[in-house]
Scaffold this motif. Structure first.
Motif: not given
Length: 283
Positions: A211-217, A226-227
């Motif tokens: 798994a990793g992280y994705r930046m979002t608003k 971070w999701i």
């Protein structure tokens, strides 16, 4: 080490197709998903947690369940686990899974532990889990099937340390831990080797995903969040070469079970890629 597949990750394959694909890829063990498929999703396309065609129906008969034993043996595979989605405290459901596991010659099941969403205190949930696992331990001893607590985000056992706190009350012959570093990206990260050293004899099985992280608003659009999301094995936060080295350091020689939710490859190709990747990393 040996390779297995948890059939939640191969929703488009029926049991016969899965066994054939696993055998061709070099997978040696199968963890059968133990969950009914609701009637209202049968017209949907295959999916991990809804229309999963590679699932044992808990409502089935022993004859229905033996289909899975038959297809595994036909391809010289071992049914190593029956993996349900139990609720903490469901003793009747737990015993039903134990019966299925014994029928298939499996070694373990996954126990149910409380989720954590801030609506109840950890301390109260912990007491509930211990009471439940006391009954589960007795069933495990009677059936000769080990019950595993999985390190899983959004539960009271997201880390090796908190899983160990639960299982340390019990005999490691009957209750153990399913170690899942991919889940620990979302919540529960600890130094892998330290956690494995802590688990000691309770370490019973390992799931492989990343798994990793994705930046979002945020919803208000003013803050950054971070999701966590599933990604291919070699592209995530978990350094699998390091995890494998740490597993070797504590003497683990059991199964590594693929549970890839990234959707990067079709199921058959995913199994082949998994084995090739594990062979490279375990040299």
């Amino acid at each position: 080490m040996k390779w297995s597949v948890f059939t939640v990750a191969t929703p488009d394959l029926n049991p016969e197709e899965l066994a054939a694909a696993a055998h061709e890829a070099g997978v040696e063990g199968i963890e059968w998903r133990f969950k009914e498929i609701p009637e209202d999703v049968l017209q949907e396309g295959p999916s991990f947690w809804r229309h999963n065609r590679c699932s044992i129906d808990p409502r089935g008969t022993e004859e229905d369940w033996l289909r899975f034993d038959k297809v595994a043996k036909e391809y010289n595979l071992r049914s190593i686990a029956v993996v349900p989605y139990l609720t903490c405290g469901d003793i009747e459901g737990t015993e039903r899974v134990m019966k299925a596991a014994k029928l298939l010659g499996a070694s373990f099941i996954r126990a149910g532990i409380p989720g954590y969403d801030r609506s109840e205190t950890y301390h109260d949930l912990y007491k509930q889990a211990v009471r439940y696992l006391e009954s589960v331990e007795r069933l495990a001893a009677d059936y000769g099937i080990k019950a595993l607590v999985e390190t899983h985000h959004k539960t009271i056992a997201p880390s090796a340390g908190l899983a160990h706190k639960l299982v340390s009350h019990f005999d490691s012959r009957h209750v153990g831990v399913l170690y899942d570093p991919g889940n620990m990206v979302h919540e529960g990260y600890e130094n892998f080797r330290m956690g494995l050293e802590l688990l000691g004899p309770y370490l019973a099985h390992v799931h492989v995903k990343n798994a990793g992280y994705r930046m979002t608003k945020s919803e208000n659009g003013r803050n950054t969040e971070w999701i966590g999301e599933w990604v291919p094995l070699s592209h995530g936060i978990v350094s699998w070469p390091q995890v494998i080295a740490d597993l070797k350091s504590v003497g683990y020689d059991g199964y590594l079970g693929i549970e890839d939710f990234s959707g990067t490859y079709p199921s058959k190709e995913m199994l082949k890629h998994f084995v090739q990747q594990m062979q490279e990393w375990t040299k």
